[in-house]
Design a protein around this motif. Structure first.
Motif, mmCIF file in Angstrom:
data_model
loop_
_atom_site.group_PDB
_atom_site.id
_atom_site.type_symbol
_atom_site.label_atom_id
_atom_site.label_comp_id
_atom_site.label_asym_id
_atom_site.label_seq_id
_atom_site.Cartn_x
_atom_site.Cartn_y
_atom_site.Cartn_z
ATOM 1 N N LEU A 76 -14.081 -8.707 -23.934
ATOM 2 C CA LEU A 76 -13.167 -8.908 -22.806
ATOM 3 C C LEU A 76 -13.029 -7.649 -21.953
ATOM 4 N N ASP A 77 -13.147 -7.841 -20.646
ATOM 5 C CA ASP A 77 -12.890 -6.728 -19.712
ATOM 6 C C ASP A 77 -11.603 -6.965 -18.928
ATOM 7 N N THR A 78 -11.146 -8.219 -18.930
ATOM 8 C CA THR A 78 -9.974 -8.564 -18.118
ATOM 9 C C THR A 78 -8.952 -9.294 -18.978
ATOM 10 N N HIS B 99 -17.138 -16.674 -15.210
ATOM 11 C CA HIS B 99 -17.269 -15.914 -13.955
ATOM 12 C C HIS B 99 -16.660 -16.700 -12.803
ATOM 13 N N VAL B 100 -15.437 -17.158 -13.027
ATOM 14 C CA VAL B 100 -14.728 -17.960 -12.018
ATOM 15 C C VAL B 100 -13.529 -17.166 -11.485
ATOM 16 N N PRO B 101 -13.041 -17.525 -10.294
ATOM 17 C CA PRO B 101 -11.791 -16.902 -9.832
ATOM 18 C C PRO B 101 -10.636 -17.450 -10.645
ATOM 19 N N LYS C 109 -5.146 -22.142 -10.005
ATOM 20 C CA LYS C 109 -4.445 -23.176 -10.789
ATOM 21 C C LYS C 109 -5.407 -23.946 -11.673
ATOM 22 N N GLU C 110 -6.603 -24.185 -11.144
ATOM 23 C CA GLU C 110 -7.566 -25.007 -11.864
ATOM 24 C C GLU C 110 -8.212 -24.263 -13.042
ATOM 25 N N THR C 111 -8.402 -22.948 -12.858
ATOM 26 C CA THR C 111 -9.155 -22.216 -13.893
ATOM 27 C C THR C 111 -8.253 -21.528 -14.925
ATOM 28 N N TYR D 135 -22.004 -24.277 -15.961
ATOM 29 C CA TYR D 135 -21.104 -25.319 -15.463
ATOM 30 C C TYR D 135 -20.436 -24.773 -14.211
ATOM 31 N N ASP D 136 -20.626 -25.434 -13.087
ATOM 32 C CA ASP D 136 -19.961 -25.062 -11.831
ATOM 33 C C ASP D 136 -19.966 -26.301 -10.948
ATOM 34 N N PRO D 137 -18.818 -26.980 -10.832
ATOM 35 C CA PRO D 137 -18.805 -28.246 -10.090
ATOM 36 C C PRO D 137 -18.859 -28.084 -8.575
ATOM 37 N N PRO E 21 -11.226 -1.651 -20.380
ATOM 38 C CA PRO E 21 -10.017 -1.796 -19.544
ATOM 39 C C PRO E 21 -10.331 -2.144 -18.081
ATOM 40 N N HIS E 22 -10.801 -3.339 -17.857
ATOM 41 C CA HIS E 22 -11.105 -3.844 -16.500
ATOM 42 C C HIS E 22 -11.963 -2.847 -15.707
ATOM 43 N N ILE E 23 -13.157 -2.598 -16.221
ATOM 44 C CA ILE E 23 -14.043 -1.620 -15.561
ATOM 45 C C ILE E 23 -15.266 -2.292 -14.943
ATOM 46 N N ASN F 198 -15.315 -12.557 -21.309
ATOM 47 C CA ASN F 198 -14.547 -12.699 -20.074
ATOM 48 C C ASN F 198 -14.491 -11.371 -19.330
ATOM 49 N N ALA F 199 -15.320 -11.287 -18.245
ATOM 50 C CA ALA F 199 -15.241 -10.122 -17.349
ATOM 51 C C ALA F 199 -14.859 -10.643 -15.967
ATOM 52 N N ALA F 200 -14.105 -11.748 -15.971
ATOM 53 C CA ALA F 200 -13.700 -12.338 -14.676
ATOM 54 C C ALA F 200 -12.217 -12.095 -14.442
ATOM 55 N N GLY G 152 -21.488 -18.277 -9.394
ATOM 56 C CA GLY G 152 -21.377 -17.629 -8.080
ATOM 57 C C GLY G 152 -22.126 -16.313 -8.084
ATOM 58 N N ASN G 153 -21.602 -15.338 -7.327
ATOM 59 C CA ASN G 153 -22.294 -14.045 -7.201
ATOM 60 C C ASN G 153 -22.570 -13.411 -8.553
ATOM 61 N N VAL G 154 -21.510 -13.219 -9.346
ATOM 62 C CA VAL G 154 -21.688 -12.549 -10.642
ATOM 63 C C VAL G 154 -22.428 -13.473 -11.610
ATOM 64 N N GLY G 155 -22.005 -14.741 -11.638
ATOM 65 C CA GLY G 155 -22.593 -15.704 -12.574
ATOM 66 C C GLY G 155 -24.105 -15.772 -12.471
#
Ligand SMILES: NC(=O)C1=CN([C@@H]2O[C@H](COP(=O)(O)OP(=O)(O)OC[C@H]3O[C@@H](n4cnc5c(N)ncnc54)[C@H](O)[C@@H]3O)[C@@H](O)[C@H]2O)C=CC1
Ligand SMILES: O=C(O)C(=O)COP(=O)(O)O
Length: 530
Positions: free
Chosen positions: A257-259, A204-206, A209-211, A171-173, A280-282, A231-233, A151-154
């Motif tokens: 990891l950021d998140t 870089h996914v939201p 439930k699926e992710t 990978y993005d279905p 720390p989530h920056i 993981n910065a998502a 998506g945008n970030v990806g």
């Protein structure tokens, strides 16, 4: 009265200043506070602006009886109970795209920091060290990077990685092969396969439930002992326990990891592990991103408070052609017609048919329909109804809808007619037109034709077509000291039935209404407020 806007996340000063300057708003700025510290303010707030610190869950919403708008000053809405907000008619919006570059640059920063041991070498030197050989790292050039969620970030991360001469796979279905091609990214059909093929796997996914937990022990196993995870998502996209285990056991080489799952109190063992690089989530914390987000939040909140459809709504039904003045004006008319139906109808409707005529018959009428629903449900449902929950409320009332369109209609340029039916033979038809995109006119109630501006206090009177009724109505209103501003009369057949629509300057009390109902030959009286 001013709308109360409560801001619980740190916003750019320009946005705070813009809200402060707006005299129609009372601003309460409590960034980074815990629920108990803003609970009292929340009870009065119509607007809530948040960042990821504030979970908008059922508990919070239940403490916010006045809340109409939630503005998430970022992208992720995983911390918002969207179903419950929607049920309560609360509009949720976010600011997609505004922190994209910021998050993508941080992702590259994490990757490079991890590959080149930048944080450790920095700390080493700060402590007086100069061991140049301890920090020999790896290059990004020539590595295979796997992006989950293009998506945008990806896709920006893909672009940056290509700039480093890395090979990029994704990978993005949910996106078409053309998007992969456009971004010069090789499409991989499943996550396991992607992990197997790459050296660095970055998500870089939201979070949904699926992710949640999609990167598990098996995926990490496929990434392998030379592989890195980023993981910065959203925390939780990778199962943190399995990630920790994979790092401890050397299943993968490390992670950046950021998140985290449990912010601001993440899994300590994971954070402290020497093969884990953290921030720390920056991802969104740059002046540029925060300025763009702040500006967008100010614009969107203003629009939403004006009743306009916002650009970045998260929980509104799909509404097309919102820039069309024709659709906008017919939507205003439809809301008034819906409200009027809610005030005059004598039966429980089971079916509504929208009839679009002339020019509007060729347009996307979803906003017109939704506006009618909002107008109607606002009258009959207990609780707040907005564009967000109007359609749900209609469903709950058990009302089916259908539409019919006739572009060849010639009486007016456009016209809207709505037929409401109940069980048995009960029915009510209402219609209207708009002249020059601004002058709204109610033109039809059942088989009575008018040209009335639907606004303010009105009375609808139906009677047998006999002499003297109009005089009596005027007389009784005068007796109640109620001034008539307009009087429109129609009848179906001579000696049949007549209907009057009166505009009045003030509202009618119940006894005054009864008094008019008592007039001989009057069969129905309804007070309307539009
Ligand atoms: N660390 C930070 O501060 C920041 C984090 N973020 C987070 O980054 C993530 C991505 O943000 P954007 O790119 O703006 O969102 P986006 O909505 O533009 O992109 C998400 C992409 O994920 C794809 N996707 C959805 N489910 C998937 C699945 N099951 N498998 C593979 N792909 C899937 C979608 O098709 C879409 O292309 C979000 O979680 C957002 O909250 C965004 C900005 C800053
Ligand atoms: O946009 C996102 O999803 C983010 O993660 C940014 O969140 P934040 O506003 O920095 O708490």
């Amino acid at each position: 009265m001013a709308n109360v806007i409560l801001i619980t996340g740190k916003l750019h000063p320009e946005a705070i200043e813009a809200f402060q300057k707006d005299s129609s708003l009372e601003l309460i700025y409590k960034p980074d506070c815990k629920f108990d510290q803003f609970k009292t303010d929340l009870a009065r707030a119509q607007v809530l602006v948040t960042r990821s610190e504030t979970a908008i869950d059922r508990h919070l919403i239940d403490h916010a009886p006045e809340l109409k708008i939630v503005a998430r000053a970022a992208v992720g809405v995983g911390n918002i109970d969207l179903d419950y907000a929607t049920e309560k008619g609360i509009l949720v919006m976010n600011t997609p795209g505004k922190n994209t570059n910021s998050a993508a640059e941080l992702t590259l920063g994490l990757i490079l920091g991890m590959l080149r041991h930048i944080p450790e070498s920095h700390n080493h030197m700060k402590q007086g060290g100069w061991d140049r050989h301890r920090f020999t790292g790896r290059e990004l050039r020539g590595k295979k990077v796997g992006i989950v969620g293009l998506g945008n970030v990806g896709h920006r991360v893909a672009k940056f990685c290509r700039g480093f001469d890395a090979e990029v796979f994704a990978y993005d279905p949910y996106i078409s092969p053309a998007v992969f091609q456009k971004n010069s990214v090789e499409q991989v059909k499943n996550l396991q396969e992607l992990a197997r093929r790459v050296d660095i796997l970055t998500v870089h996914v939201p979070k949904n439930k699926e992710t949640t937990g999609m990167v598990d022990g098996e995926v990490l196993g496929a990434l392998g002992p030379e592989g890195y995870f980023v993981n910065a998502a959203r925390g939780g996209v990778a199962d943190e326990q399995e990630l920790l285990k994979a790092i401890q056991e050397g299943v993968i080489a490390g992670a950046a990891l950021d998140t985290f799952d449990n912010e601001p109190d993440p899994l300590g063992e994971l954070v402290r592990h020497e093969k884990v690089w953290v921030s720390p989530h920056i991802g969104a914390s740059t002046l540029e991103a925060q300025l763009a987000i702040g500006k967008t939040v100010v614009e969107q909140v203003k629009k939403a408070l004006e009743g306009a459809v916002v650009d970045y709504h998260v929980n509104l039904p799909d509404i097309g052609v919102i820039d069309s003045p024709v659709i906008k004006s017919y939507s205003t008319l439809a809301e008034k017609l819906g409200s009027m139906v809610g005030q005059i109808i004598d039966f429980n409707p089971s079916h509504v048919r929208f009839k679009y005529r002339g020019d509007i018959a060729e347009m996307d009428n979803s906003l017109i329909k939704l506006s009618f629903m909002k107008g109607y449900a606002s009258q009959v449902v207990d609780g707040f109804v907005s564009f967000v929950n109007a359609s749900n409320e209609f469903d709950k009332l058990g009302i089916q809808c259908d539409e019919d369109a006739d572009p060849d209609f010639s009486s007016y340029r456009s016209a809207l007619k709505v037929q409401i039916t109940g069980t048995g033979n009960q029915s009510l038809t209402i219609g209207g037109v708009v002249f020059e995109n601004r002058h709204l006119r109610l033109t039809l109630v059942d088989d009575f034709y008018f040209e009335v501006e639907p606004r303010g206090h009105m009375i609808l009177v139906e009677n047998e077509d006999k002499p003297g009724v109009i005089g009596d109505i005027g007389h009784r209103l005068a007796g109640a000291n109620i001034n008539i501003s307009s009087f429109n009369l129609a009848r179906n057949t001579q000696g049949g039935k007549a209907m009057a629509l009166l505009g009045i300057d003030s509202s009618l009390s119940l006894p005054q209404l009864k008094d008019i109902k008592a007039i001989k030959y009057v069969t129905k009286v309804k007070a309307i407020r539009l």
